[in-house]
Design an enzyme around this catalytic site. Structure first.
Site, PDB file in Angstrom:
ATOM      1  N   TRP A 152      -8.185   8.753  -4.175  1.00 54.48           N
ATOM      2  CA  TRP A 152      -7.693   8.084  -2.708  1.00 54.48           C
ATOM      3  C   TRP A 152      -8.147   9.201  -1.640  1.00 54.48           C
ATOM      4  CZ3 TRP A 152      -2.001   7.953  -1.179  1.00 54.48           C
ATOM      5  CH2 TRP A 152      -1.722   7.166  -0.159  1.00 54.48           C
ATOM      6  N   ARG A 204     -21.291  -8.776  -8.366  1.00 55.77           N
ATOM      7  CA  ARG A 204     -20.960 -10.164  -8.978  1.00 55.77           C
ATOM      8  C   ARG A 204     -22.091 -11.051  -8.820  1.00 55.77           C
ATOM      9  NH1 ARG A 204     -15.326 -11.556  -6.815  1.00 55.77           N
ATOM     10  NH2 ARG A 204     -15.957 -10.607  -4.944  1.00 55.77           N
ATOM     11  N   VAL A 247     -18.264   1.232   0.087  1.00 57.13           N
ATOM     12  CA  VAL A 247     -18.580   2.264  -0.672  1.00 57.13           C
ATOM     13  C   VAL A 247     -19.733   2.625  -1.625  1.00 57.13           C
ATOM     14  CG1 VAL A 247     -17.357   3.952  -2.607  1.00 57.13           C
ATOM     15  CG2 VAL A 247     -15.872   3.083  -0.768  1.00 57.13           C
ATOM     16  N   TYR A 256       0.992  -1.292   0.107  1.00 55.42           N
ATOM     17  CA  TYR A 256      -0.021   0.283   0.130  1.00 55.42           C
ATOM     18  C   TYR A 256       1.005   1.224   0.102  1.00 55.42           C
ATOM     19  CZ  TYR A 256      -4.430   2.408   0.759  1.00 55.42           C
ATOM     20  OH  TYR A 256      -5.371   3.425   0.792  1.00 55.42           O
ATOM     21  N   MET A 272     -10.146  -4.464  -6.949  1.00 61.46           N
ATOM     22  CA  MET A 272     -10.250  -5.831  -6.639  1.00 61.46           C
ATOM     23  C   MET A 272     -10.140  -6.919  -7.232  1.00 61.46           C
ATOM     24  SD  MET A 272     -13.691  -5.586  -4.094  1.00 61.46           S
ATOM     25  CE  MET A 272     -15.003  -5.261  -5.788  1.00 61.46           C
ATOM     26  N   ARG A 276     -23.874 -14.651  -7.333  1.00 63.84           N
ATOM     27  CA  ARG A 276     -23.628 -15.351  -6.191  1.00 63.84           C
ATOM     28  C   ARG A 276     -25.009 -16.077  -5.990  1.00 63.84           C
ATOM     29  NH1 ARG A 276     -21.643 -10.705  -2.750  1.00 63.84           N
ATOM     30  NH2 ARG A 276     -21.312 -10.140  -4.824  1.00 63.84           N
ATOM     31  N   ASN A 291     -15.227   4.583   3.893  1.00 62.26           N
ATOM     32  CA  ASN A 291     -16.042   4.355   2.863  1.00 62.26           C
ATOM     33  C   ASN A 291     -17.336   5.537   2.544  1.00 62.26           C
ATOM     34  OD1 ASN A 291     -14.913   1.782   2.389  1.00 62.26           O
ATOM     35  ND2 ASN A 291     -16.157   0.751   3.722  1.00 62.26           N
ATOM     36  N   ASN A 308     -22.390  -3.678  -3.552  1.00 59.55           N
ATOM     37  CA  ASN A 308     -22.449  -4.036  -2.350  1.00 59.55           C
ATOM     38  C   ASN A 308     -21.310  -3.812  -1.359  1.00 59.55           C
ATOM     39  OD1 ASN A 308     -21.143  -6.107  -3.950  1.00 59.55           O
ATOM     40  ND2 ASN A 308     -21.202  -7.338  -2.324  1.00 59.55           N
TER      41      ASN A 308
END
Length: 383
Positions: A314, A216, A196, A82, A291, A218, A167, A193
């Site tokens: 950021w 996504r 943020v 990071y 992600m 699921r 968030n 979901n």
């Protein structure tokens, strides 16, 4: 006689002598912290460490933590990947320099040094900047480390306060700072979901904006779809539905031909590319995460023929640049929470008490990395 008189004269006053600090054994506070001295996977490098903190002196503020969430950026810091990382220090009485995990949290002031004028015992605060180290029971801070929570918000739960500065603030700034939006305008986002994403849905609803939200697929996708709609989402689709060629026509009909002015990307890869294709002419896409750990590919046609604009955001950098604006933003979001207009993300708490074992705390950190975990992991500190 003269020599005797010389012996009785007082010694010359010595200036610029550092004042030493003393504290009785009974005045020390026992603190526990999740620390790391090397970068790597949390399960390999995190250790539960105990140390003593002497009473607050001068400009120091003794704080106890009430709640501290586990965010993806916290994991990245521990892995050493990071951009902002806490300094490894020896002040924790460790065999080698170490850092404390965690960036976000809410604290209560236990005591203050004589020079502290802005805080008093019982005040609550969140971290003003990142990399303070929030996965610990107690710490010594200074005024420049803390953003005071006004007393009017004292009734808001520690968890809601602890999870406000990353968030919700990210969603707030992205909705406000990149292109003017009017009531009724649409924005689109993937990772809807996420913390943020949920914040953007709710802030958009409060401000009269409409949202297209990509998630996504699921097993419980319909349950999640309903959950996001209950927060104010106007349309919730899976990535497969986004990728369908007919989706652009659906967006056109939904927006009354105006299209979408603003998009948020936290995934990358194909999910980002297809999101960008939904933007109207002159639209803006803001990337705040990755992600999928895949690059963001901008279609040439979007750049050339639709004048698409790509940005990165950021929140840590923004907060460091605009501390006063951050305080005002946090207070505004706290007002929404107080009124019941804004809900925190689904939470799974790990109670951190004097008897909590190292493996329990590390298990919570590991759980935060699981795909489809569904709930944000939060340390809640109890005596």
């Amino acid at each position: 006689m003269a020599s005797t008189l010389r012996l009785l004269r007082p010694s010359p006053l010595r200036l610029n002598v550092p004042v030493r600090r003393y504290a009785s054994a009974f005045g020390y506070t026992q603190s526990k912290a999740l620390i790391y001295s090397d970068y790597g996977q949390p399960k390999d490098v995190l250790k539960l460490h105990s140390h003593s903190i002497s009473p607050a002196y001068g400009s120091e503020i003794l704080i106890k933590f009430l709640a501290a969430p586990i965010n993806p950026s916290d994991i990245n810091q521990i892995e050493g990947v990071y951009p902002s990382r806490p300094e490894m220090v020896i002040s924790l009485d460790t065999p080698k320099p170490a850092a404390v995990g965690g960036n976000e949290g809410v604290v209560e002031v236990l005591s203050i040094g004589a020079d502290v004028k802005t805080f008093k015992r019982g005040d609550r605060a969140i971290m003003k900047h990142t990399a303070f180290g929030t996965w610990r029971t107690h710490a010594i801070a200074r005024d420049e480390n803390l953003l005071k929570i006004p007393e009017q918000f004292a009734g808001i739960s520690p968890i809601s306060t602890a999870t406000i500065s990353v968030n919700p603030c990210t969603a707030y700034r992205m909705l406000k700072d990149f292109t003017p939006l009017e009531k009724g305008d649409y924005f689109i986002q993937n990772g809807a979901n996420s913390g943020v994403g949920r914040a953007a849905i709710q802030l958009g609803r409060i401000w009269g904006l409409k949202s297209i939200n990509v998630i996504r697929n699921r097993p419980d996708v319909e349950t999640l779809r309903s959950e996001l709609k209950s927060l104010g989402a106007d349309l919730v689709v899976t990535e497969e539905e986004l990728f369908d060629r007919g989706f652009r026509n659906q967006v056109k009909d939904l927006t009354g031909g105006k299209g979408v002015k603003l998009g948020f990307n936290c995934v990358g890869g194909k999910a980002a590319t297809e999101l960008i294709k939904q933007l109207a002419e002159g639209g803006h896409v803001v990337t705040y995460g990755a992600m999928a750990r895949q690059p963001v590919t901008l279609p040439a046609s979007a750049l050339i023929f639709k004048d698409a604009h790509a940005h990165g955001f950021w929140v840590s950098r923004w907060s460091d640049m605009f501390p006063e604006e951050k305080a005002a933003m946090v207070n505004e979001i706290l007002e929404y929470i107080q009124k019941g207009e804004f809900k925190e993300v689904p939470i799974e708490k790990t109670v951190w008490s004097s008897g909590t074992k190292e493996e329990e705390l590390i298990a919570a950190v590991e759980k935060s990395e699981q795909a489809f975990g569904g709930k944000k992991q939060v340390f809640v500190f109890e005596e």
